[in-house]
Scaffold this motif. Sequence first.
Motif, PDB file in Angstrom:
ATOM      1  N   ARG A 145      36.199  45.742  16.554  1.00 17.08           N
ATOM      2  CA  ARG A 145      34.933  45.860  17.282  1.00 17.08           C
ATOM      3  C   ARG A 145      34.422  44.520  17.794  1.00 17.08           C
ATOM      4  NH1 ARG A 145      31.181  50.352  14.079  1.00 17.08           N
ATOM      5  NH2 ARG A 145      32.623  52.118  14.335  1.00 17.08           N
ATOM      6  N   LYS A 146      34.834  43.445  17.175  1.00 17.95           N
ATOM      7  CA  LYS A 146      34.379  42.135  17.624  1.00 17.95           C
ATOM      8  C   LYS A 146      35.512  41.322  18.263  1.00 17.95           C
ATOM      9  CE  LYS A 146      32.929  40.530  13.621  1.00 17.95           C
ATOM     10  NZ  LYS A 146      32.437  39.551  12.632  1.00 17.95           N
ATOM     11  N   SER A 147      36.609  41.984  18.597  1.00 19.14           N
ATOM     12  CA  SER A 147      37.781  41.302  19.153  1.00 19.14           C
ATOM     13  C   SER A 147      38.041  41.713  20.595  1.00 19.14           C
ATOM     14  CB  SER A 147      39.030  41.621  18.326  1.00 19.14           C
ATOM     15  OG  SER A 147      38.977  41.041  17.050  1.00 19.14           O
ATOM     16  N   SER A 148      38.597  40.801  21.372  1.00 18.76           N
ATOM     17  CA  SER A 148      39.097  41.128  22.705  1.00 18.76           C
ATOM     18  C   SER A 148      40.286  40.242  23.022  1.00 18.76           C
ATOM     19  CB  SER A 148      38.007  40.959  23.769  1.00 18.76           C
ATOM     20  OG  SER A 148      37.526  39.642  23.798  1.00 18.76           O
ATOM     21  N   VAL A 149      41.190  40.780  23.829  1.00 16.85           N
ATOM     22  CA  VAL A 149      42.365  40.025  24.260  1.00 16.85           C
ATOM     23  C   VAL A 149      42.017  39.268  25.535  1.00 16.85           C
ATOM     24  CG1 VAL A 149      44.744  40.188  25.097  1.00 16.85           C
ATOM     25  CG2 VAL A 149      43.970  41.641  23.201  1.00 16.85           C
ATOM     26  N   LEU A 150      42.226  37.971  25.513  1.00 15.88           N
ATOM     27  CA  LEU A 150      41.940  37.120  26.667  1.00 15.88           C
ATOM     28  C   LEU A 150      43.224  36.371  27.030  1.00 15.88           C
ATOM     29  CD1 LEU A 150      39.740  36.054  28.616  1.00 15.88           C
ATOM     30  CD2 LEU A 150      39.333  34.211  26.979  1.00 15.88           C
ATOM     31  N   LEU A 151      43.952  36.915  28.002  1.00 17.12           N
ATOM     32  CA  LEU A 151      45.191  36.270  28.433  1.00 17.12           C
ATOM     33  C   LEU A 151      44.890  34.953  29.126  1.00 17.12           C
ATOM     34  CD1 LEU A 151      47.067  39.369  29.934  1.00 17.12           C
ATOM     35  CD2 LEU A 151      47.363  38.373  27.663  1.00 17.12           C
ATOM     36  N   ASN A 152      45.687  33.950  28.832  1.00 15.25           N
ATOM     37  CA  ASN A 152      45.509  32.650  29.481  1.00 15.25           C
ATOM     38  C   ASN A 152      45.707  32.755  30.989  1.00 15.25           C
ATOM     39  OD1 ASN A 152      45.052  31.336  27.071  1.00 15.25           O
ATOM     40  ND2 ASN A 152      47.180  30.754  26.775  1.00 15.25           N
ATOM     41  N   VAL A 153      45.020  31.901  31.717  1.00 12.36           N
ATOM     42  CA  VAL A 153      45.221  31.749  33.155  1.00 12.36           C
ATOM     43  C   VAL A 153      45.262  30.262  33.471  1.00 12.36           C
ATOM     44  CG1 VAL A 153      44.080  33.925  33.773  1.00 12.36           C
ATOM     45  CG2 VAL A 153      42.737  31.820  33.632  1.00 12.36           C
ATOM     46  N   ILE A 154      45.662  29.924  34.687  1.00  7.26           N
ATOM     47  CA  ILE A 154      45.662  28.528  35.118  1.00  7.26           C
ATOM     48  C   ILE A 154      45.031  28.425  36.502  1.00  7.26           C
ATOM     49  CG2 ILE A 154      47.690  27.850  33.778  1.00  7.26           C
ATOM     50  CD1 ILE A 154      49.322  28.060  36.383  1.00  7.26           C
ATOM     51  N   ASN A 155      44.598  27.227  36.829  1.00  6.49           N
ATOM     52  CA  ASN A 155      44.091  26.926  38.154  1.00  6.49           C
ATOM     53  C   ASN A 155      45.271  26.452  39.007  1.00  6.49           C
ATOM     54  OD1 ASN A 155      42.953  25.596  40.454  1.00  6.49           O
ATOM     55  ND2 ASN A 155      41.008  25.418  39.354  1.00  6.49           N
ATOM     56  N   GLU A 322      54.428  35.480  43.244  1.00  2.00           N
ATOM     57  CA  GLU A 322      53.616  36.682  43.430  1.00  2.00           C
ATOM     58  C   GLU A 322      52.941  37.080  42.122  1.00  2.00           C
ATOM     59  OE1 GLU A 322      54.046  41.349  44.879  1.00  2.00           O
ATOM     60  OE2 GLU A 322      55.738  39.973  45.093  1.00  2.00           O
ATOM     61  N   THR A 323      53.693  37.015  41.018  1.00  2.00           N
ATOM     62  CA  THR A 323      53.114  37.294  39.708  1.00  2.00           C
ATOM     63  C   THR A 323      51.958  36.353  39.423  1.00  2.00           C
ATOM     64  OG1 THR A 323      55.240  38.049  38.823  1.00  2.00           O
ATOM     65  CG2 THR A 323      53.570  37.379  37.228  1.00  2.00           C
ATOM     66  N   SER A 324      52.155  35.080  39.711  1.00  2.00           N
ATOM     67  CA  SER A 324      51.124  34.077  39.472  1.00  2.00           C
ATOM     68  C   SER A 324      49.861  34.374  40.271  1.00  2.00           C
ATOM     69  CB  SER A 324      51.656  32.685  39.822  1.00  2.00           C
ATOM     70  OG  SER A 324      50.661  31.704  39.651  1.00  2.00           O
ATOM     71  N   ASN A 325      50.033  34.707  41.526  1.00  2.00           N
ATOM     72  CA  ASN A 325      48.866  35.002  42.375  1.00  2.00           C
ATOM     73  C   ASN A 325      48.080  36.199  41.849  1.00  2.00           C
ATOM     74  OD1 ASN A 325      49.451  32.904  44.140  1.00  2.00           O
ATOM     75  ND2 ASN A 325      50.690  34.184  45.492  1.00  2.00           N
ATOM     76  N   ASN A 326      48.793  37.200  41.327  1.00  2.00           N
ATOM     77  CA  ASN A 326      48.125  38.398  40.824  1.00  2.00           C
ATOM     78  C   ASN A 326      47.454  38.166  39.470  1.00  2.00           C
ATOM     79  OD1 ASN A 326      48.967  39.895  43.047  1.00  2.00           O
ATOM     80  ND2 ASN A 326      50.849  40.578  42.055  1.00  2.00           N
ATOM     81  N   HIS A 327      48.026  37.267  38.668  1.00  2.00           N
ATOM     82  CA  HIS A 327      47.548  37.085  37.302  1.00  2.00           C
ATOM     83  C   HIS A 327      46.384  36.103  37.167  1.00  2.00           C
ATOM     84  CE1 HIS A 327      47.704  36.641  32.904  1.00  2.00           C
ATOM     85  NE2 HIS A 327      47.633  35.336  33.114  1.00  2.00           N
ATOM     86  N   ASN A 328      46.448  35.010  37.908  1.00  2.00           N
ATOM     87  CA  ASN A 328      45.527  33.888  37.655  1.00  2.00           C
ATOM     88  C   ASN A 328      44.191  34.080  38.388  1.00  2.00           C
ATOM     89  OD1 ASN A 328      47.143  32.086  35.924  1.00  2.00           O
ATOM     90  ND2 ASN A 328      48.531  32.081  37.682  1.00  2.00           N
ATOM     91  N   ASP A 329      43.361  34.959  37.836  1.00  2.00           N
ATOM     92  CA  ASP A 329      42.025  35.227  38.362  1.00  2.00           C
ATOM     93  C   ASP A 329      41.012  34.454  37.543  1.00  2.00           C
ATOM     94  OD1 ASP A 329      39.578  36.268  39.145  1.00  2.00           O
ATOM     95  OD2 ASP A 329      40.345  38.292  39.392  1.00  2.00           O
ATOM     96  N   LEU A 330      40.651  33.264  37.996  1.00  2.00           N
ATOM     97  CA  LEU A 330      39.754  32.395  37.246  1.00  2.00           C
ATOM     98  C   LEU A 330      38.358  32.978  37.090  1.00  2.00           C
ATOM     99  CD1 LEU A 330      40.784  28.908  38.672  1.00  2.00           C
ATOM    100  CD2 LEU A 330      41.315  29.828  36.425  1.00  2.00           C
ATOM    101  N   LYS A 331      37.871  33.668  38.114  1.00  2.00           N
ATOM    102  CA  LYS A 331      36.534  34.251  38.041  1.00  2.00           C
ATOM    103  C   LYS A 331      36.474  35.323  36.957  1.00  2.00           C
ATOM    104  CE  LYS A 331      35.114  33.332  42.803  1.00  2.00           C
ATOM    105  NZ  LYS A 331      34.662  33.929  44.091  1.00  2.00           N
ATOM    106  N   LYS A 332      37.492  36.158  36.901  1.00  2.00           N
ATOM    107  CA  LYS A 332      37.531  37.212  35.883  1.00  2.00           C
ATOM    108  C   LYS A 332      37.633  36.593  34.490  1.00  2.00           C
ATOM    109  CE  LYS A 332      40.169  41.332  34.554  1.00  2.00           C
ATOM    110  NZ  LYS A 332      41.334  42.203  34.878  1.00  2.00           N
ATOM    111  N   TYR A 333      38.442  35.573  34.346  1.00  2.00           N
ATOM    112  CA  TYR A 333      38.608  34.897  33.062  1.00  2.00           C
ATOM    113  C   TYR A 333      37.289  34.293  32.604  1.00  2.00           C
ATOM    114  CZ  TYR A 333      40.588  31.616  29.629  1.00  2.00           C
ATOM    115  OH  TYR A 333      40.870  30.900  28.482  1.00  2.00           O
ATOM    116  N   LYS A 334      36.598  33.656  33.514  1.00  2.00           N
ATOM    117  CA  LYS A 334      35.312  33.010  33.174  1.00  2.00           C
ATOM    118  C   LYS A 334      34.275  34.053  32.777  1.00  2.00           C
ATOM    119  CE  LYS A 334      31.798  29.942  35.127  1.00  2.00           C
ATOM    120  NZ  LYS A 334      31.391  29.124  36.307  1.00  2.00           N
TER     121      LYS A 334
END
Length: 334
Positions: A145-155, A322-334
């Motif tokens: 209940r207090k956990s979430s998965v936060l996948l790493n991203v890069i700029n 292409e994978t990188s472009n789809n994965h690295n969403d900095l706004k969503k991560y923030k």
Amino acid sequence: MKILHLLNTGSFSGAENVVCQIIELMDEDFDCVYCSLDGCIKDVLEEKNITFEPITNMCVREIKRVIKKIKPDIIHAHDMCASFFAARACGTIPLVCHIHNNAYDSRKINLKSVLFFFAALKAKHIFWVSETALLGYYFHSFLTRKSSVLLNVINVEKLYKKMNEDGNTYFFDIVFVGRLTYQKNPERLIEIFKRLKECIPEYRAAVIGDGPLRDKVSDLVREYCLEKNVILMGFKENPLKILSNSKVMLMVSRWEGLPMCVLESLALGVPVISTCRDGMSSIIKNGQNGFICDSDDEVIKVLHQILTNGCQYRIMSSNCKETSNNHNDLKKYK
């Protein structure tokens, strides 16, 4: 609002890189302080203009001293050890825990898993770098209940800018990036390189990183007569151009979360071959942008396949970006 980021090491590697990125992302909204043991991290933080508060050792007394000085509104602890001591020292200050890898030594009842459970119960929230990191922790069912998965991203934009600071050109077929530690399993890496020479005698590999197994790795390179094939480059503050000028990144870790170097490799169009699934399975798709292999035989097979088939390599390289472009969403991560 002031956030104290607490880490247990004074080095600069994957988790430390993630923390620096978080601080940079939050720069306009929060006053962040990086707190850890002293070491080479000090120079990295100075270059990034991040406030550093060193501690002499990881203990309650030192953390309380820093808390009294900094007066943080939130403490963000970035591994199980730092989380435990932060939980004992934080008082009423909200604690966030952040687990950056899928540590095998927390998958059963032992001192480490029990002590972190104490911290986890006190924490307001826990971030896990992958679903396998969460589900692999022995007491995870009490913490969902207090956990979430936060996948790493890069700029990615900053990545290319930093890469272009290196004006050199390198010629490597394979690159390994990581500390030479038990987790990264560098002895297995050299065993694979030994076998690869039998089918690709002239390949060249760069091993980027330092650590306690450096001498052992160096001895194996000499023992297997790989000096012309395998170059031990030590720690590199900016290894991106070397990575970009390679065809494949190879990882043989015993466990991982979702390493920053994997995200960097994909962004630069370099396919990743890994023997570790963990968080890797969330981004590496077999035959598309890399391979997840179950045995050394399979590693040798796919290395030979990629290194000798230019058409397949170019397709996979394009898929990586292409994978990188789809994965690295900095706004969503923030």
